[in-house]
Every structure is written in structure tokens, then in C-alpha cells.
Scaffold this active site. Structure first.
Site, PDB file in Angstrom:
ATOM      1  N   ARG A 125      11.328  -3.661   9.257  1.00  0.00           N
ATOM      2  CA  ARG A 125      10.928  -2.575  10.145  1.00  0.00           C
ATOM      3  C   ARG A 125      10.822  -3.144  11.560  1.00  0.00           C
ATOM      4  NH1 ARG A 125       5.656  -0.025   7.822  1.00  0.00           N
ATOM      5  NH2 ARG A 125       4.659  -1.341   9.387  1.00  0.00           N
ATOM      6  N   ARG A 168      -9.344   0.637   8.715  1.00  0.00           N
ATOM      7  CA  ARG A 168      -8.937  -0.742   8.993  1.00  0.00           C
ATOM      8  C   ARG A 168      -9.991  -1.505   9.795  1.00  0.00           C
ATOM      9  NH1 ARG A 168      -3.162   0.168   8.294  1.00  0.00           N
ATOM     10  NH2 ARG A 168      -1.939  -1.729   8.384  1.00  0.00           N
ATOM     11  N   LYS A 175       0.838  -1.210   0.000  1.00  0.00           N
ATOM     12  CA  LYS A 175       0.000   0.000   0.000  1.00  0.00           C
ATOM     13  C   LYS A 175       0.874   1.262   0.000  1.00  0.00           C
ATOM     14  CE  LYS A 175      -1.979  -1.222   3.902  1.00  0.00           C
ATOM     15  NZ  LYS A 175      -1.539  -2.584   4.235  1.00  0.00           N
ATOM     16  N   ARG A 184      11.888  -6.412   4.558  1.00  0.00           N
ATOM     17  CA  ARG A 184      11.790  -4.966   4.835  1.00  0.00           C
ATOM     18  C   ARG A 184      12.474  -4.633   6.169  1.00  0.00           C
ATOM     19  NH1 ARG A 184       5.900  -2.257   5.407  1.00  0.00           N
ATOM     20  NH2 ARG A 184       5.829  -3.658   7.207  1.00  0.00           N
ATOM     21  N   ARG A 203      -0.607  -9.789  12.634  1.00  0.00           N
ATOM     22  CA  ARG A 203      -1.187  -8.722  11.796  1.00  0.00           C
ATOM     23  C   ARG A 203      -2.049  -9.313  10.685  1.00  0.00           C
ATOM     24  NH1 ARG A 203       4.123  -5.394  10.681  1.00  0.00           N
ATOM     25  NH2 ARG A 203       2.825  -4.079   9.352  1.00  0.00           N
TER      26      ARG A 203
HETATM   27  P1  B4P Z   1       4.731  -1.641   2.000  1.00  0.00           P
HETATM   28  O1  B4P Z   1       4.368  -0.772   0.826  1.00  0.00           O
HETATM   29  O2  B4P Z   1       5.591  -1.030   3.046  1.00  0.00           O
HETATM   30  O3  B4P Z   1       3.431  -2.275   2.691  1.00  0.00           O
HETATM   31  P2  B4P Z   1       2.178  -1.663   3.437  1.00  0.00           P
HETATM   32  O4  B4P Z   1       1.019  -2.425   2.879  1.00  0.00           O
HETATM   33  O5  B4P Z   1       2.122  -0.169   3.303  1.00  0.00           O
HETATM   34  O6  B4P Z   1       2.509  -2.017   4.961  1.00  0.00           O
HETATM   35  P3  B4P Z   1       1.849  -2.072   6.407  1.00  0.00           P
HETATM   36  O7  B4P Z   1       0.440  -2.605   6.321  1.00  0.00           O
HETATM   37  O8  B4P Z   1       2.823  -2.852   7.195  1.00  0.00           O
HETATM   38  O9  B4P Z   1       1.881  -0.641   7.014  1.00  0.00           O
HETATM   39  P4  B4P Z   1       1.061   0.382   7.898  1.00  0.00           P
HETATM   40  O10 B4P Z   1       2.033   1.468   8.076  1.00  0.00           O
HETATM   41  O11 B4P Z   1      -0.247   0.706   7.247  1.00  0.00           O
HETATM   42  O12 B4P Z   1       5.431  -2.920   1.391  1.00  0.00           O
HETATM   43  C1  B4P Z   1       6.010  -3.926   2.211  1.00  0.00           C
HETATM   44  C2  B4P Z   1       7.341  -4.399   1.653  1.00  0.00           C
HETATM   45  O13 B4P Z   1       7.157  -5.047   0.393  1.00  0.00           O
HETATM   46  C3  B4P Z   1       8.328  -3.272   1.381  1.00  0.00           C
HETATM   47  O14 B4P Z   1       9.609  -3.697   1.769  1.00  0.00           O
HETATM   48  C4  B4P Z   1       8.253  -3.055  -0.119  1.00  0.00           C
HETATM   49  O15 B4P Z   1       9.467  -2.568  -0.664  1.00  0.00           O
HETATM   50  C5  B4P Z   1       7.953  -4.455  -0.629  1.00  0.00           C
HETATM   51  N1  B4P Z   1       7.124  -4.441  -1.839  1.00  0.00           N
HETATM   52  C6  B4P Z   1       6.048  -3.631  -2.062  1.00  0.00           C
HETATM   53  N2  B4P Z   1       5.503  -3.911  -3.267  1.00  0.00           N
HETATM   54  C7  B4P Z   1       6.229  -4.955  -3.797  1.00  0.00           C
HETATM   55  C8  B4P Z   1       6.148  -5.712  -5.021  1.00  0.00           C
HETATM   56  N3  B4P Z   1       5.195  -5.473  -5.958  1.00  0.00           N
HETATM   57  N4  B4P Z   1       7.057  -6.709  -5.226  1.00  0.00           N
HETATM   58  C9  B4P Z   1       8.006  -6.962  -4.302  1.00  0.00           C
HETATM   59  N5  B4P Z   1       8.150  -6.270  -3.125  1.00  0.00           N
HETATM   60  C10 B4P Z   1       7.266  -5.286  -2.876  1.00  0.00           C
HETATM   61  O16 B4P Z   1       0.688  -0.291   9.327  1.00  0.00           O
HETATM   62  C11 B4P Z   1       1.602  -0.500  10.399  1.00  0.00           C
HETATM   63  C12 B4P Z   1       0.879  -0.658  11.762  1.00  0.00           C
HETATM   64  O17 B4P Z   1       0.288   0.614  12.173  1.00  0.00           O
HETATM   65  C13 B4P Z   1      -0.319  -1.623  11.840  1.00  0.00           C
HETATM   66  O18 B4P Z   1       0.096  -2.971  12.091  1.00  0.00           O
HETATM   67  C14 B4P Z   1      -1.151  -1.040  13.029  1.00  0.00           C
HETATM   68  O19 B4P Z   1      -0.644  -1.441  14.280  1.00  0.00           O
HETATM   69  C15 B4P Z   1      -0.936   0.465  12.908  1.00  0.00           C
HETATM   70  N6  B4P Z   1      -2.019   1.124  12.154  1.00  0.00           N
HETATM   71  C16 B4P Z   1      -1.874   1.779  10.951  1.00  0.00           C
HETATM   72  N7  B4P Z   1      -3.060   2.257  10.506  1.00  0.00           N
HETATM   73  C17 B4P Z   1      -3.989   1.917  11.448  1.00  0.00           C
HETATM   74  C18 B4P Z   1      -5.411   2.099  11.532  1.00  0.00           C
HETATM   75  N8  B4P Z   1      -6.105   2.733  10.578  1.00  0.00           N
HETATM   76  N9  B4P Z   1      -6.058   1.596  12.619  1.00  0.00           N
HETATM   77  C19 B4P Z   1      -5.386   0.975  13.597  1.00  0.00           C
HETATM   78  N10 B4P Z   1      -4.051   0.742  13.565  1.00  0.00           N
HETATM   79  C20 B4P Z   1      -3.344   1.201  12.506  1.00  0.00           C
END
Ligand code: B4P
Length: 181
Positions: free
Chosen positions: A127, A86, A13, A125, A138
Site C-alpha cells: 500500500r 489507537r 485486523k 501488501r 508505525r
Molecule cells: P491487514 O489485514 O491489511 O492489516 P491491518 O492490521 O488491518 O493493517 P493496518 O494497521 O496497516 O491498517 P489501518 O488501515 O488500520 O494485513 C496486512 C497484510 O498481511 C495484508 O497484505 C494481508 O493480506 C496479510 N495477512 C493478513 N493476515 C495474514 C496471515 N494470517 N498470514 C499471512 N498474511 C496475512 O491503518 C492505516 C493508517 O491509518 C495508520 O498508520 C494511521 O496513520 C491511520 N489511522 C487508522 N486508524 C487510526 C486511528 N484510530 N487513530 C489515528 N490514526 C489512525
């Protein structure tokens, strides 16, 4: 145009959002980035959020909706909601906030991808909240609390599924096709 990008943790995302905001001149609203910003700044909210995020659980709906409402009120552009809503209460809260601004969500993009691919990507990644136990939790939380959000928007015919298990450029090109159709 307000867009929601939904999908399991690590589905890409944040990665797709970076390209989408430039191409479609949108404002990026990532609740994950906002929470990490609060943690980095050492705020009270950040302190509360950190232990929840490290365990792979969801931060409370009240905290999230408060943060999001401020940002929506300050913006005069189309918004890209990344990682929000979410939960069903967050989706209902968003409907109410947008109704007050006389706007609505135009597209919901759902990134689809298998759990094993996600675990592999997130371990790479590296993190702080990316260890296998937290990632598995998760994924469970996503299935129980976030996947139902798709149903919330299905009745409005604005949900589009995209295969997230492709190269970054291929995923982007599929999303672009949806948004320009
Ligand atoms: P990302 O792009 O980093 O993935 P994401 O879906 O944004 O991540 P996430 O769900 O963890 O994050 P969030 O901050 O929302 O990609 C992941 C990896 O894959 C990267 O290394 C990237 O380079 C690689 N990649 C991407 N696309 C690729 C492809 N096509 N091919 C190969 N590799 C690829 O959430 C973090 C935490 O915050 C949650 O667990 C929760 O605790 C909290 N949180 C956030 N929003 C919330 C909400 N609305 N309500 C409650 N808690 C919340």
C-alpha cells in the site's frame, strides 16, 4: 455485542474483520478505511490525514472521534471496531459515546505477532504507506500509543490474545472460539 480488534499495523485486523462481519452479522467500522475514503474523495479531512498517514503517524484524536461518533449514531447493529481505538484518549472517548447509546464493548481481541513478520507482510501488501521506514515508525507508534489501550480494557476482563502469526483461517478459528465461548 461490540468488538474491538487490536494489534500492530499489518497484523491482519482488516483481513480478519472481513470474515467476522459476515459470520457474526456485525457492522465494520475501520478508521483506516474511513480515512482512505476521505483521501480518495479529496475532502479537507482527507488532505490533512494523508501526510500524517504517509509518515506512519496517527491522525488526531478529535478527527477520529468525530468520524466514529457519526458512524455509531447511524448504526443499529453490533459494531466491529478495526484499528480503533489507537490511543487512550480514543478509548476514553469511545466509552463516553457508547455510554450515551447504553451499550458497551463486549470483547477486545488482541492479535499478537513479531515485528519482522509484520515488515515482511506489509512490504508484500505494497500500500502507499507500506515502505520500510514508515512501517518501522508505525511499529514504534503502536508500542508507545496503542499497546497501552489493552491495559485500559484489562480491568474489565474482556481482553483475549490470539496468535496472529498463523494462516488466515487458523487466526479466524481462534477468534471465533473466543467469541462463541
Ligand atoms: P491487514 O489485514 O491489511 O492489516 P491491518 O492490521 O488491518 O493493517 P493496518 O494497521 O496497516 O491498517 P489501518 O488501515 O488500520 O494485513 C496486512 C497484510 O498481511 C495484508 O497484505 C494481508 O493480506 C496479510 N495477512 C493478513 N493476515 C495474514 C496471515 N494470517 N498470514 C499471512 N498474511 C496475512 O491503518 C492505516 C493508517 O491509518 C495508520 O498508520 C494511521 O496513520 C491511520 N489511522 C487508522 N486508524 C487510526 C486511528 N484510530 N487513530 C489515528 N490514526 C489512525
Amino acid at each position: 455485542m461490540h468488538i474491538i480488534i487490536l494489534g500492530p499495523p499489518g497484523s491482519g485486523k482488516g483481513t480478519q474483520s472481513e470474515q467476522l462481519i459476515t459470520t457474526f452479522d456485525l457492522e465494520h467500522l475501520s478508521t483506516g478505511d474511513m480515512l482512505r475514503g476521505e483521501i480518495a474523495a479529496g475532502t479537507e479531512l482527507g488532505l490533512k490525514a494523508k501526510s500524517v498517514m504517509d509518515a506512519g503517524d496517527l491522525v488526531s484524536d478529535d478527527i477520529i472521534l468525530g468520524m466514529v461518533e457519526n458512524k455509531i449514531q447511524q448504526s443499529d447493529k453490533g459494531l466491529l471496531f478495526d484499528g480503533f481505538p489507537r490511543t487512550i484518549p480514543q478509548a476514553e472517548g469511545l466509552d463516553k459515546i457508547l455510554a450515551r447509546t447504553k451499550t458497551a464493548v463486549s470483547h477486545v481481541i488482541e492479535l499478537k505477532i513479531e515485528d519482522d513478520v509484520i515488515v515482511e507482510r506489509m512490504l508484500a501488501r505494497g500500500r502507499e504507506d507500506d515502505n520500510e521506514e514508515t512501517i518501522r515508525n508505525r511499529l514504534d507508534v503502536y508500542k508507545a500509543q496503542t499497546a497501552p489501550v489493552i491495559g485500559h480494557y484489562q480491568g474489565q476482563n474482556i481482553v483475549h490474545s490470539v496468535n496472529g502469526d498463523q494462516s488466515i483461517d487458523a487466526v479466524f478459528s481462534d477468534i471465533k472460539a473466543v467469541l462463541t465461548a
